[in-house]
Motif scaffolding. Structure first.
Motif: not given
Length: 109
Positions: A1-28
């Motif tokens: 498996m290429k490293r880029s597959v794991l890297t893409r997943y990791r980047v999007m996991a962090y970006v999505t998690a941070v955006m979800l935390l920001i969304l929770c703060a906005c909802m509050v």
């Protein structure tokens, strides 16, 4: 498996998690303090688009790592639980990293 597959997943996991935390703060702010409705709408739309990209990358990684349906479902759902994506990403990286290393050594041999 290429490293880029794991890297893409990791980047999007962090970006999505941070955006979800920001969304929770906005909802509050929106529902608790009756302010920031426009910002909440923008953040929710952005998180939705990023989450769809996360789903595609997580599914791609899961299919290449040959995960069971239950594991794949847990990784996909973790993007909807605040803070869960950070912990799931660490476990996924630890599990998939040997698969990436093995493919690199076999390609060089």
């Amino acid at each position: 498996m290429k490293r880029s597959v794991l890297t893409r997943y990791r980047v999007m996991a962090y970006v999505t998690a941070v955006m979800l935390l920001i969304l929770c703060a906005c909802m509050v702010a929106k529902y608790g303090f009756d302010t920031g409705a426009e910002l909440t709408f923008f953040v929710s739309q952005t998180h939705g688009v990023l989450f769809m990209i996360y789903l595609v990358f997580a599914f791609d990684l899961g299919s290449k790592a040959r995960w069971s349906f239950g594991k794949l479902l847990w990784v996909l759902v973790s993007g909807t639980i605040p803070l869960a994506a950070f912990f799931v990403e660490r476990r996924v990286r630890a599990e998939v990293e040997p698969l990436v290393s093995d493919s690199l050594t076999t390609a060089r041999a």
